[in-house]
Design a protein around this motif. Structure first.
Motif, PDB file in Angstrom:
ATOM      1  N   GLU A 131     -28.902 -10.573  30.635  1.00 21.06           N
ATOM      2  CA  GLU A 131     -28.060 -11.608  30.035  1.00 21.06           C
ATOM      3  C   GLU A 131     -27.787 -12.747  31.005  1.00 21.06           C
ATOM      4  O   GLU A 131     -27.391 -13.828  30.593  1.00 21.06           O
ATOM      5  CB  GLU A 131     -26.730 -10.995  29.589  1.00 21.06           C
ATOM      6  CG  GLU A 131     -26.898 -10.015  28.440  1.00 21.06           C
ATOM      7  CD  GLU A 131     -25.574  -9.403  28.014  1.00 21.06           C
ATOM      8  OE1 GLU A 131     -24.503  -9.849  28.500  1.00 21.06           O
ATOM      9  OE2 GLU A 131     -25.598  -8.484  27.196  1.00 21.06           O
ATOM     10  N   GLU A 132     -27.970 -12.486  32.292  1.00 19.83           N
ATOM     11  CA  GLU A 132     -27.680 -13.493  33.308  1.00 19.83           C
ATOM     12  C   GLU A 132     -28.896 -13.747  34.182  1.00 19.83           C
ATOM     13  O   GLU A 132     -29.733 -12.862  34.365  1.00 19.83           O
ATOM     14  CB  GLU A 132     -26.520 -13.033  34.197  1.00 19.83           C
ATOM     15  CG  GLU A 132     -25.223 -12.887  33.469  1.00 19.83           C
ATOM     16  CD  GLU A 132     -24.077 -12.484  34.398  1.00 19.83           C
ATOM     17  OE1 GLU A 132     -24.352 -12.014  35.532  1.00 19.83           O
ATOM     18  OE2 GLU A 132     -22.928 -12.648  33.999  1.00 19.83           O
ATOM     19  N   ALA A 173     -29.841 -16.202  37.879  1.00 19.47           N
ATOM     20  CA  ALA A 173     -29.415 -17.137  38.925  1.00 19.47           C
ATOM     21  C   ALA A 173     -30.485 -18.213  39.110  1.00 19.47           C
ATOM     22  O   ALA A 173     -31.662 -17.996  38.811  1.00 19.47           O
ATOM     23  CB  ALA A 173     -29.182 -16.392  40.237  1.00 19.47           C
ATOM     24  N   SER A 222     -25.693 -22.246  32.029  1.00 18.00           N
ATOM     25  CA  SER A 222     -26.361 -21.401  31.023  1.00 18.00           C
ATOM     26  C   SER A 222     -27.620 -22.086  30.524  1.00 18.00           C
ATOM     27  O   SER A 222     -27.698 -23.316  30.471  1.00 18.00           O
ATOM     28  CB  SER A 222     -25.416 -21.148  29.854  1.00 18.00           C
ATOM     29  OG  SER A 222     -24.310 -20.395  30.288  1.00 18.00           O
ATOM     30  N   PHE A 254     -29.536 -17.295  28.535  1.00 17.79           N
ATOM     31  CA  PHE A 254     -29.163 -16.656  29.787  1.00 17.79           C
ATOM     32  C   PHE A 254     -27.933 -17.360  30.341  1.00 17.79           C
ATOM     33  O   PHE A 254     -27.911 -18.590  30.453  1.00 17.79           O
ATOM     34  CB  PHE A 254     -30.295 -16.746  30.809  1.00 17.79           C
ATOM     35  CG  PHE A 254     -31.557 -16.055  30.373  1.00 17.79           C
ATOM     36  CD1 PHE A 254     -31.636 -14.679  30.334  1.00 17.79           C
ATOM     37  CD2 PHE A 254     -32.663 -16.806  29.994  1.00 17.79           C
ATOM     38  CE1 PHE A 254     -32.795 -14.041  29.929  1.00 17.79           C
ATOM     39  CE2 PHE A 254     -33.836 -16.177  29.593  1.00 17.79           C
ATOM     40  CZ  PHE A 254     -33.900 -14.788  29.554  1.00 17.79           C
ATOM     41  N   ASN A 255     -26.924 -16.568  30.697  1.00 21.19           N
ATOM     42  CA  ASN A 255     -25.763 -17.105  31.376  1.00 21.19           C
ATOM     43  C   ASN A 255     -26.103 -17.290  32.848  1.00 21.19           C
ATOM     44  O   ASN A 255     -26.922 -16.563  33.395  1.00 21.19           O
ATOM     45  CB  ASN A 255     -24.555 -16.168  31.236  1.00 21.19           C
ATOM     46  CG  ASN A 255     -24.093 -16.060  29.795  1.00 21.19           C
ATOM     47  OD1 ASN A 255     -24.088 -17.058  29.065  1.00 21.19           O
ATOM     48  ND2 ASN A 255     -23.744 -14.869  29.374  1.00 21.19           N
ATOM     49  N   SER A 256     -25.465 -18.233  33.483  1.00 23.60           N
ATOM     50  CA  SER A 256     -25.703 -18.479  34.897  1.00 23.60           C
ATOM     51  C   SER A 256     -24.983 -17.426  35.730  1.00 23.60           C
ATOM     52  O   SER A 256     -23.878 -17.010  35.413  1.00 23.60           O
ATOM     53  CB  SER A 256     -25.183 -19.872  35.256  1.00 23.60           C
ATOM     54  OG  SER A 256     -25.362 -20.103  36.632  1.00 23.60           O
ATOM     55  N   SER A 257     -25.658 -16.967  36.774  1.00 25.87           N
ATOM     56  CA  SER A 257     -25.008 -16.055  37.713  1.00 25.87           C
ATOM     57  C   SER A 257     -25.256 -16.588  39.114  1.00 25.87           C
ATOM     58  O   SER A 257     -26.167 -17.362  39.366  1.00 25.87           O
ATOM     59  CB  SER A 257     -25.562 -14.639  37.575  1.00 25.87           C
ATOM     60  OG  SER A 257     -26.904 -14.588  38.033  1.00 25.87           O
ATOM     61  N   SER A 282     -35.519 -19.813  36.240  1.00 25.57           N
ATOM     62  CA  SER A 282     -34.348 -20.678  36.133  1.00 25.57           C
ATOM     63  C   SER A 282     -34.409 -21.789  37.170  1.00 25.57           C
ATOM     64  O   SER A 282     -34.723 -21.556  38.331  1.00 25.57           O
ATOM     65  CB  SER A 282     -33.078 -19.848  36.349  1.00 25.57           C
ATOM     66  OG  SER A 282     -31.955 -20.698  36.443  1.00 25.57           O
TER      67      SER A 282
END
Length: 146
Positions: A51-52, A54, A121, A142-145, A116
């Motif tokens: 889900e995440e 970087a 996101s 995708f959420n940012s991590s 990424s």
């Protein structure tokens, strides 16, 4: 002698009838009426993805095209469009896809790699199409991590 020819003609009668039926059935076939199915809808199965992500990281996306029938001349294509964040999508180690361009797929089971290039996101859609106009749309987010 007449009897012999009469018997011979009577013996050939069923064969003439059979031949007439066979010719009639072959010539009455219209090739426009023949239905050979070669257009099969398909599903696309996607293995779970994180889900995440970087910035600078890569996510592997495993996909399988599952047609409802089998026609050897079906060709599959892929296109994608990123509408949130920044990143690149590519097939194995090939150059990254350009958004909205159509690319042929070589196999029904394959992997895509999303890289990424963003600290926010990211969202994109992938379309899988065949040469008969069938298509499936897949959405990824995708959420940012850190």
């Amino acid at each position: 002698m007449i009897t012999f020819f009469n018997k011979f003609r009577i013996g050939l009668l069923p064969m003439y009838v059979l031949l007439a039926i066979l010719i009639s059935s072959v010539t009455s076939c219209n090739k426009d009426e023949l239905e050979i199915q070669n257009d099969f809808p398909f599903e696309v199965k996607v293995m779970p993805v994180p889900e995440e992500i970087a910035n600078g990281n890569i996510v592997e996306i495993r996909l399988t095209i599952e047609p409802t029938g089998n026609y050897s001349n079906t060709q599959y294509f892929i296109r994608y469009f990123q509408f949130g964040g920044q990143g690149t999508l590519q097939y194995y180690d090939e150059p990254p896809y350009l958004p909205n361009d159509l690319y042929p797929l070589q196999a029904k089971q394959f992997r895509l790699y999303y890289t990424s290039h963003s600290t926010v996101s990211q969202s994109f859609e992938v379309w899988i199409l065949d040469n008969f106009g069938n298509e499936k749309q897949l959405s990824f987010e995708f959420n940012s991590s850190n």
